[in-house]
Design a protein around this motif. Structure first.
Motif, PDB file in Angstrom:
ATOM      1  N   PHE A 399       0.840  -1.204   0.000  1.00 15.23           N
ATOM      2  CA  PHE A 399       0.000   0.000   0.000  1.00 15.23           C
ATOM      3  C   PHE A 399       0.871   1.248   0.000  1.00 15.23           C
ATOM      4  CE2 PHE A 399      -2.468   3.384   1.949  1.00 15.23           C
ATOM      5  CZ  PHE A 399      -3.675   3.297   1.270  1.00 15.23           C
ATOM      6  N   GLY A 400       1.964   1.232   0.776  1.00 15.97           N
ATOM      7  CA  GLY A 400       2.849   2.395   0.797  1.00 15.97           C
ATOM      8  C   GLY A 400       3.447   2.679  -0.561  1.00 15.97           C
ATOM      9  N   ALA A 401       3.915   1.620  -1.235  1.00 15.09           N
ATOM     10  CA  ALA A 401       4.480   1.808  -2.576  1.00 15.09           C
ATOM     11  C   ALA A 401       3.425   2.298  -3.554  1.00 15.09           C
ATOM     12  CB  ALA A 401       5.089   0.493  -3.067  1.00 15.09           C
ATOM     13  N   SER A 402       2.221   1.751  -3.484  1.00 13.39           N
ATOM     14  CA  SER A 402       1.153   2.143  -4.407  1.00 13.39           C
ATOM     15  C   SER A 402       0.680   3.566  -4.148  1.00 13.39           C
ATOM     16  CB  SER A 402      -0.037   1.172  -4.268  1.00 13.39           C
ATOM     17  OG  SER A 402       0.380  -0.159  -4.465  1.00 13.39           O
ATOM     18  N   PHE A 403       0.693   3.975  -2.885  1.00 13.01           N
ATOM     19  CA  PHE A 403       0.251   5.324  -2.536  1.00 13.01           C
ATOM     20  C   PHE A 403       1.279   6.377  -2.953  1.00 13.01           C
ATOM     21  CE2 PHE A 403      -0.026   8.852   0.507  1.00 13.01           C
ATOM     22  CZ  PHE A 403      -1.369   9.205   0.381  1.00 13.01           C
ATOM     23  N   LEU A 404       2.560   6.048  -2.814  1.00 19.10           N
ATOM     24  CA  LEU A 404       3.607   7.036  -3.100  1.00 19.10           C
ATOM     25  C   LEU A 404       4.002   7.079  -4.573  1.00 19.10           C
ATOM     26  CD1 LEU A 404       5.940   6.449  -0.020  1.00 19.10           C
ATOM     27  CD2 LEU A 404       4.353   8.347  -0.387  1.00 19.10           C
ATOM     28  N   TYR A 414      11.082  14.311 -10.968  1.00 18.10           N
ATOM     29  CA  TYR A 414      11.281  13.362  -9.869  1.00 18.10           C
ATOM     30  C   TYR A 414      11.340  11.928 -10.381  1.00 18.10           C
ATOM     31  CZ  TYR A 414      11.035  12.132  -4.902  1.00 18.10           C
ATOM     32  OH  TYR A 414      11.328  11.688  -3.644  1.00 18.10           O
ATOM     33  N   ALA A 415      10.504  11.621 -11.390  1.00 14.95           N
ATOM     34  CA  ALA A 415      10.450  10.256 -11.920  1.00 14.95           C
ATOM     35  C   ALA A 415      11.785   9.857 -12.545  1.00 14.95           C
ATOM     36  CB  ALA A 415       9.326  10.135 -12.941  1.00 14.95           C
ATOM     37  N   ALA A 416      12.403  10.776 -13.305  1.00  9.84           N
ATOM     38  CA  ALA A 416      13.674  10.456 -13.960  1.00  9.84           C
ATOM     39  C   ALA A 416      14.774  10.194 -12.938  1.00  9.84           C
ATOM     40  CB  ALA A 416      14.072  11.599 -14.899  1.00  9.84           C
ATOM     41  N   THR A 417      14.830  11.027 -11.905  1.00  8.70           N
ATOM     42  CA  THR A 417      15.852  10.815 -10.872  1.00  8.70           C
ATOM     43  C   THR A 417      15.578   9.548 -10.077  1.00  8.70           C
ATOM     44  OG1 THR A 417      14.601  12.205  -9.325  1.00  8.70           O
ATOM     45  CG2 THR A 417      16.271  13.284 -10.666  1.00  8.70           C
ATOM     46  N   LEU A 418      14.296   9.200  -9.908  1.00  9.23           N
ATOM     47  CA  LEU A 418      13.954   7.977  -9.178  1.00  9.23           C
ATOM     48  C   LEU A 418      14.527   6.751  -9.875  1.00  9.23           C
ATOM     49  CD1 LEU A 418      12.267   6.434  -7.012  1.00  9.23           C
ATOM     50  CD2 LEU A 418      10.372   6.488  -8.638  1.00  9.23           C
ATOM     51  N   VAL A 419      14.314   6.654 -11.181  1.00 12.65           N
ATOM     52  CA  VAL A 419      14.808   5.496 -11.941  1.00 12.65           C
ATOM     53  C   VAL A 419      16.329   5.494 -11.984  1.00 12.65           C
ATOM     54  CG1 VAL A 419      14.818   4.378 -14.191  1.00 12.65           C
ATOM     55  CG2 VAL A 419      12.701   5.377 -13.307  1.00 12.65           C
ATOM     56  N   GLU A 421      18.560   6.857  -9.929  1.00 15.60           N
ATOM     57  CA  GLU A 421      19.222   6.619  -8.654  1.00 15.60           C
ATOM     58  C   GLU A 421      18.977   5.206  -8.135  1.00 15.60           C
ATOM     59  OE1 GLU A 421      17.933   9.660  -6.058  1.00 15.60           O
ATOM     60  OE2 GLU A 421      18.835  11.288  -7.202  1.00 15.60           O
ATOM     61  N   ALA A 422      17.833   4.613  -8.507  1.00 15.53           N
ATOM     62  CA  ALA A 422      17.522   3.269  -8.031  1.00 15.53           C
ATOM     63  C   ALA A 422      18.209   2.195  -8.857  1.00 15.53           C
ATOM     64  CB  ALA A 422      16.016   3.046  -8.057  1.00 15.53           C
ATOM     65  N   ARG A 423      18.550   2.491 -10.105  1.00 19.57           N
ATOM     66  CA  ARG A 423      19.090   1.477 -11.007  1.00 19.57           C
ATOM     67  C   ARG A 423      20.384   0.869 -10.486  1.00 19.57           C
ATOM     68  NH1 ARG A 423      19.054   3.464 -16.939  1.00 19.57           N
ATOM     69  NH2 ARG A 423      16.822   3.264 -16.487  1.00 19.57           N
ATOM     70  N   ALA A 538      13.435   9.548   1.668  1.00 14.18           N
ATOM     71  CA  ALA A 538      12.558   8.656   2.431  1.00 14.18           C
ATOM     72  C   ALA A 538      11.395   8.149   1.594  1.00 14.18           C
ATOM     73  CB  ALA A 538      12.045   9.384   3.671  1.00 14.18           C
ATOM     74  N   PHE A 539      10.820   8.996   0.731  1.00 18.95           N
ATOM     75  CA  PHE A 539       9.698   8.575  -0.111  1.00 18.95           C
ATOM     76  C   PHE A 539      10.142   7.501  -1.106  1.00 18.95           C
ATOM     77  CE2 PHE A 539       8.613  12.865   1.271  1.00 18.95           C
ATOM     78  CZ  PHE A 539       7.331  12.682   1.748  1.00 18.95           C
ATOM     79  N   GLN A 540      11.301   7.708  -1.707  1.00 13.42           N
ATOM     80  CA  GLN A 540      11.810   6.736  -2.673  1.00 13.42           C
ATOM     81  C   GLN A 540      12.128   5.402  -2.009  1.00 13.42           C
ATOM     82  OE1 GLN A 540      15.053   9.171  -4.010  1.00 13.42           O
ATOM     83  NE2 GLN A 540      13.989   9.851  -5.862  1.00 13.42           N
ATOM     84  N   MET A 541      12.715   5.440  -0.815  1.00 12.05           N
ATOM     85  CA  MET A 541      13.043   4.213  -0.104  1.00 12.05           C
ATOM     86  C   MET A 541      11.777   3.428   0.241  1.00 12.05           C
ATOM     87  SD  MET A 541      16.315   3.739   0.265  1.00 12.05           S
ATOM     88  CE  MET A 541      16.364   2.617   1.644  1.00 12.05           C
ATOM     89  N   THR A 542      10.737   4.117   0.697  1.00 17.27           N
ATOM     90  CA  THR A 542       9.479   3.444   1.031  1.00 17.27           C
ATOM     91  C   THR A 542       8.857   2.809  -0.195  1.00 17.27           C
ATOM     92  OG1 THR A 542       9.101   5.054   2.804  1.00 17.27           O
ATOM     93  CG2 THR A 542       7.213   3.760   2.084  1.00 17.27           C
ATOM     94  N   ALA A 543       8.874   3.540  -1.319  1.00 13.10           N
ATOM     95  CA  ALA A 543       8.242   3.032  -2.538  1.00 13.10           C
ATOM     96  C   ALA A 543       9.035   1.895  -3.172  1.00 13.10           C
ATOM     97  CB  ALA A 543       8.081   4.173  -3.543  1.00 13.10           C
TER      98      ALA A 543
END
Length: 656
Positions: A399-404, A414-419, A421-423, A538-543
């Protein structure tokens, strides 16, 4: 190529379908009749409570035989002369006879066919023993019996319904119909003659007698008190059983004809059952057992809930990407660059803001953690009756991942940096999610064989374990003063929490220690990848860690808790769904706060904060409930040590 989550979802669907498919019971029909035990005198003569049940048992067996059903009669009662159960006059089976043997002999002498009698009865000393031993007997003979009929006195029926209704429930691993046969208290019974005092059975009779009103009222008062205790404050082996198998909300299957009273005087039997404190239904206590239709709805509801959890994140991501394609994206305004001076001095203002932000994180962490703990304690205890720790945690994660996900994907840039940094951190993120799932599963398993206070004492070593892991992972060696502070913090918290070993075992301690190690490894790796040049927030880590933990927990949750969820949705759907959805919202806020604490307070600082939270809550609850005077000197010293050592550790960190 399809994303890797698709085959995982398909595999999850197969597991769900297999786990939720109802097991077939034998259609041949095999009735198990349990006659509840009572007492006997020192000569082995049965009391006036047991004697009326004999004919009811024989009548049930005869009726089952007439309808071409197989029948087995199981007698109950152990050997304990101080409780007036059985007789023990010396060595040998002829001179030492448990109560169940006395009842079996009386049944045979009263006309029960020997082929219908189970050779060995159950050596129960209490009604709780009878319910749990019957459950074990039925489970050991899986597929043999289709129905259990429990014969008891009408004043005792409500307690029998309450106990057997939960011991023979689907969430306890048994799928069998249950009915309770209530025998009226004031039925004329045959009393053994005095001349038969040397007999070990009740075969010799001389006169008729019945219970007087005072004796019946005393029995009813005792039953009402015992039933209230079971419902409001269960303890001992019954409390352990409830914690393992779904709490108070789980009840057995109802038979086709739900009500059963023994023949003769049906009207007086209804009055006796009503005065006993409950209806003589198949299973119950507090509303009766759910109907087969309600159970079917509960199974469909559980399947729908798990399917929604599986597809919630893909649906959330798909909708977010569609919105991006349509241009529905949030674009933040450019930073303000106008003239004028800052209202806060840049030198001290930044420091003040950081301190206020850190204080806010500490308060949010303690508040959210405490609220979530209290909610979970209510739900996972016997009052809430929702023993779903793994399924609940898996729901929180997905639910946390789906909500965030929409909040990040619909934010420009934000989406581009998310991918990006997570890769490069896929392995670390998978490790964090897996360790989170592992520590939760091990901690839940440990609570079966360890006292809660000792569990928390072991987990209070978290700051020391985390510091040791940082030495191994990053070479961050604490100074001697810092190491001393960490030892004092863990020791002080443990001294404050500890209240005895109780029934703890080495296995429970080992499981708790392994769970603590997994948790410390999780926060150590999390803190490491949240620091540096291109850190995750913190948001990225939770998601990003939520789906991993969800997939790791889901198979175990389905295997052990799908039946509990089905029963909860059949008996209390609003409570179950309300709790799951409400706790999911609370868990999202807490998980974000936890990861933010790792970035703000450091890894070891967050572990210390967990100890401070536990000790502070114990102190405040004792203070407001007037229980502080019961604290020992060691607890007060431990409380002071925890806070003083935490303050010293913080001061040492600020000095660097």
């Amino acid at each position: 190529r399809s994303p890797p989550i698709v085959p995982a979802m398909l595999a999850a669907l197969l597991v769900i379908s297999a786990a939720s498919a109802p097991r077939r019971v034998s259609s041949s029909g095999h009735l198990l009749v349990l006659q509840c035990g009572g007492t006997n005198d020192r000569f082995g003569r049965l009391d006036v409570d047991v004697l009326p049940r004999l004919q009811a048992t024989i009548d049930l067996a005869a009726a089952a035989t007439t309808t071409r059903h197989r029948v087995s009669v199981l007698t109950s009662g152990g050997l304990n002369e101080s409780m007036h159960l059985g007789i023990a006059r010396g060595p040998g089976t002829e001179r030492t006879r448990p109560h169940w043997r006395l009842v079996a002999d009386a049944l045979l002498e009263s006309g029960l066919p020997s082929a219908a009698l189970v050779d060995e009865g159950i050596p129960a000393l209490t009604t709780v023993d009878e319910a749990l031993m019957t459950r074990d007997y039925v489970a050991a003979e899986e597929g043999r019996f289709t129905e259990v009929a429990v014969v008891t006195s009408a004043y005792h029926a409500a307690r029998v319904e309450h106990l057997f209704g939960r011991a023979l429930a689907p969430c306890a691993g048994v799928r069998i119909q249950l009915r309770v046969v209530a025998v009226p208290e004031q039925r004329l019974v045959v009393e053994p003659s005095a001349s038969s005092s040397s007999s070990t059975t009740s075969s010799s009779h001389k006169k008729l007698s019945l219970l007087d009103d005072q004796s019946i009222n005393m029995r009813r008062a005792h039953e009402a008190s015992a039933l209230k205790q079971l419902r409001e404050a269960p303890n001992g082996k019954w409390l352990t059983f409830l914690k393992r198998h779904g709490g108070l909300g789980c009840t057995a299957l109802a038979p086709a004809g739900q009500h059963e009273h023994h023949h003769h005087h049906r009207r007086s039997t209804h009055r006796a059952a009503a005065s006993a404190g409950g209806k003589t239904e198949a299973a119950g206590g507090g509303g009766g057992a759910p109907s087969p239709e309600a159970l079917a709805r509960g199974q469909r509801g559980a399947l729908a809930f798990v399917l929604c959890a599986c597809f919630l994140l893909p649906l959330s991501v798909a909708v977010s990407l569609l919105c991006r394609r349509l241009g529905l994206v949030y674009r933040p305004p450019p930073p303000y660059s106008g003239g004028g001076g800052s209202c806060v001095n840049d030198g001290g203002g930044g420091s003040l803001r950081r301190m206020l932000f850190a204080a806010g994180i500490v308060c949010a962490f303690i508040g959210l953690n405490s609220a979530l703990s209290l909610l979970n304690r209510w739900a996972l205890g016997v009052v809430g009756g929702l023993h779903l720790p793994l399924l609940m945690t898996a729901s929180h994660m997905i639910f946390g991942a789906s909500f965030l996900a929409p909040l990040m994907l619909l934010h420009e840039g934000y989406a581009a940096t998310l991918v990006a940094e997570a890769r490069g951190r896929v392995k670390a993120l998978c490790l964090i999610g897996s360790m989170n799932a592992l520590q939760i599963a091990l901690n839940n398993a440990s609570l079966v064989s360890i006292e809660l206070s000792l569990n928390q004492v072991v987990r209070a070593t978290g700051p020391v374990v985390t510091s040791l892991l940082l030495v191994c992972l990053e070479g961050m060696v604490p100074s001697r003063a810092e190491a001393l502070c960490l030892l004092l913090i863990s020791g002080g918290a443990g001294t404050t929490i500890y209240s005895g070993f109780g029934g703890s075992t080495a296995k429970g301690v080992l499981l708790t220690a392994t769970s603590t190690l997994a948790q410390c490894l999780q926060i150590s790796v999390s803190g490491r990848i949240m620091r540096g040049h291109a850190k995750l927030d913190a948001f990225q880590m939770t998601a990003l860690t939520g789906p991993v933990a969800f997939l790791a927990l889901l198979p175990f949750a389905l295997a052990s808790e799908l039946g509990v969820l089905s029963a909860a949705l059949a008996t209390q759907p609003a409570t179950a769904l309300g709790f799951l959805l409400g706790s999911c919202l609370l868990a999202v806020a807490y998980n974000v706060t936890l990861f933010q604490a790792l970035a703000t307070l450091s890894t070891v600082g967050t572990a210390i904060l967990g100890n401070v939270k536990i000790v502070l809550l114990l102190f405040l609850s004792a203070l407001f409930l007037g229980e502080l005077r019961t604290w020992s000197t060691a607890q007060l010293v431990g409380f002071a040590l925890t806070f003083v050592a935490s303050a010293c550790f913080s001061h040492l960190k600020l000095q660097k």
